[in-house]
Design a protein around this motif. Structure first.
Motif, PDB file in Angstrom:
ATOM      1  N   ALA A   8       0.829  -1.204   0.000  1.00 31.17           N
ATOM      2  CA  ALA A   8       0.000   0.000   0.000  1.00 31.17           C
ATOM      3  C   ALA A   8       0.866   1.258   0.000  1.00 31.17           C
ATOM      4  N   ILE A   9       1.923   1.254   0.783  1.00 33.57           N
ATOM      5  CA  ILE A   9       2.832   2.407   0.826  1.00 33.57           C
ATOM      6  C   ILE A   9       3.542   2.568  -0.519  1.00 33.57           C
ATOM      7  N   ALA A  10       4.002   1.474  -1.103  1.00 37.03           N
ATOM      8  CA  ALA A  10       4.689   1.537  -2.399  1.00 37.03           C
ATOM      9  C   ALA A  10       3.776   2.095  -3.487  1.00 37.03           C
ATOM     10  N   ASN A  11       2.495   1.782  -3.417  1.00 38.38           N
ATOM     11  CA  ASN A  11       1.540   2.233  -4.432  1.00 38.38           C
ATOM     12  C   ASN A  11       0.936   3.602  -4.138  1.00 38.38           C
ATOM     13  N   PRO A  13       0.530   7.591  -3.642  1.00 35.15           N
ATOM     14  CA  PRO A  13       1.166   8.798  -4.177  1.00 35.15           C
ATOM     15  C   PRO A  13       1.767   9.672  -3.066  1.00 35.15           C
ATOM     16  N   ASP A  14       1.382   9.424  -1.818  1.00 36.87           N
ATOM     17  CA  ASP A  14       1.881  10.200  -0.683  1.00 36.87           C
ATOM     18  C   ASP A  14       3.117   9.543  -0.086  1.00 36.87           C
ATOM     19  N   MET A  15       4.073  10.355   0.323  1.00 32.42           N
ATOM     20  CA  MET A  15       5.264   9.839   0.999  1.00 32.42           C
ATOM     21  C   MET A  15       4.898   9.461   2.431  1.00 32.42           C
ATOM     22  N   LYS A  16       5.285   8.286   2.838  1.00 27.89           N
ATOM     23  CA  LYS A  16       5.104   7.822   4.210  1.00 27.89           C
ATOM     24  C   LYS A  16       6.474   7.760   4.867  1.00 27.89           C
ATOM     25  N   HIS A  17       6.507   7.936   6.179  1.00 31.75           N
ATOM     26  CA  HIS A  17       7.778   7.883   6.906  1.00 31.75           C
ATOM     27  C   HIS A  17       8.067   6.427   7.264  1.00 31.75           C
ATOM     28  N   VAL A  18       8.960   5.810   6.483  1.00 34.60           N
ATOM     29  CA  VAL A  18       9.338   4.413   6.681  1.00 34.60           C
ATOM     30  C   VAL A  18      10.855   4.356   6.825  1.00 34.60           C
ATOM     31  N   THR A  19      11.311   3.501   7.744  1.00 29.50           N
ATOM     32  CA  THR A  19      12.754   3.355   7.933  1.00 29.50           C
ATOM     33  C   THR A  19      13.174   1.894   7.827  1.00 29.50           C
ATOM     34  N   TYR A  20      14.441   1.719   7.477  1.00 27.50           N
ATOM     35  CA  TYR A  20      15.109   0.418   7.491  1.00 27.50           C
ATOM     36  C   TYR A  20      16.371   0.606   8.307  1.00 27.50           C
ATOM     37  N   GLU A  21      16.476  -0.088   9.421  1.00 26.40           N
ATOM     38  CA  GLU A  21      17.607   0.034  10.346  1.00 26.40           C
ATOM     39  C   GLU A  21      17.861   1.494  10.710  1.00 26.40           C
ATOM     40  N   GLY A  22      16.778   2.247  10.918  1.00 20.17           N
ATOM     41  CA  GLY A  22      16.889   3.629  11.350  1.00 20.17           C
ATOM     42  C   GLY A  22      17.067   4.657  10.238  1.00 20.17           C
ATOM     43  N   THR A  23      17.236   4.193   9.002  1.00 19.44           N
ATOM     44  CA  THR A  23      17.442   5.084   7.867  1.00 19.44           C
ATOM     45  C   THR A  23      16.134   5.292   7.110  1.00 19.44           C
ATOM     46  N   PRO A  24      15.747   6.551   6.863  1.00 17.65           N
ATOM     47  CA  PRO A  24      14.538   6.801   6.073  1.00 17.65           C
ATOM     48  C   PRO A  24      14.704   6.258   4.654  1.00 17.65           C
ATOM     49  N   ILE A  25      13.694   5.499   4.202  1.00 18.64           N
ATOM     50  CA  ILE A  25      13.796   4.848   2.893  1.00 18.64           C
ATOM     51  C   ILE A  25      12.553   5.076   2.044  1.00 18.64           C
ATOM     52  N   ILE A  27      10.159   2.856  -0.654  1.00 19.07           N
ATOM     53  CA  ILE A  27       9.852   1.507  -1.120  1.00 19.07           C
ATOM     54  C   ILE A  27       9.511   1.579  -2.609  1.00 19.07           C
ATOM     55  N   GLN A  28      10.308   0.916  -3.437  1.00 21.75           N
ATOM     56  CA  GLN A  28      10.067   0.899  -4.871  1.00 21.75           C
ATOM     57  C   GLN A  28       9.086  -0.191  -5.273  1.00 21.75           C
ATOM     58  N   HIS A  29       9.280  -1.372  -4.709  1.00 18.56           N
ATOM     59  CA  HIS A  29       8.508  -2.537  -5.138  1.00 18.56           C
ATOM     60  C   HIS A  29       8.462  -3.553  -4.001  1.00 18.56           C
ATOM     61  N   VAL A  30       7.359  -4.274  -3.905  1.00 14.30           N
ATOM     62  CA  VAL A  30       7.223  -5.347  -2.913  1.00 14.30           C
ATOM     63  C   VAL A  30       7.052  -6.666  -3.655  1.00 14.30           C
ATOM     64  N   ASP A  31       7.884  -7.641  -3.309  1.00 13.49           N
ATOM     65  CA  ASP A  31       7.811  -8.990  -3.876  1.00 13.49           C
ATOM     66  C   ASP A  31       7.096  -9.870  -2.861  1.00 13.49           C
ATOM     67  N   THR A  32       5.801 -10.105  -3.085  1.00 14.89           N
ATOM     68  CA  THR A  32       5.010 -10.850  -2.109  1.00 14.89           C
ATOM     69  C   THR A  32       5.379 -12.330  -2.072  1.00 14.89           C
TER      70      THR A  32
END
Length: 59
Positions: A8-11, A13-25, A27-32
């Motif tokens: 949902a975040i990847a799709n 149009p709004d930027m969401k605040h998501v981090t990976y190991e503390g770094t803001p990232i 999401i380009q694509h999700v491989d389910t």
């Protein structure tokens, strides 16, 4: 984070605040099939990587 939320975040149009190991990232694509996400740090778009969706955190 679960796969559905990551998708949902990847799709979105709004930027969401998501981090990976503390770094803001971004999401380009999700491989389910593999429960992974293609991401990159917001300040380093050339640093793409695939990580487990479970390791992403929404704030």
């Amino acid at each position: 984070m679960d796969e559905q939320r990551a998708q949902a975040i990847a799709n979105s149009p709004d930027m969401k605040h998501v981090t990976y190991e503390g770094t803001p990232i971004y999401i380009q694509h999700v491989d389910t099939e593999n429960s992974t996400a293609r991401i990159y740090p917001l300040d380093q778009p050339e640093q793409e990587q695939s990580v487990s969706v479970d390791s992403l955190e929404e704030h």
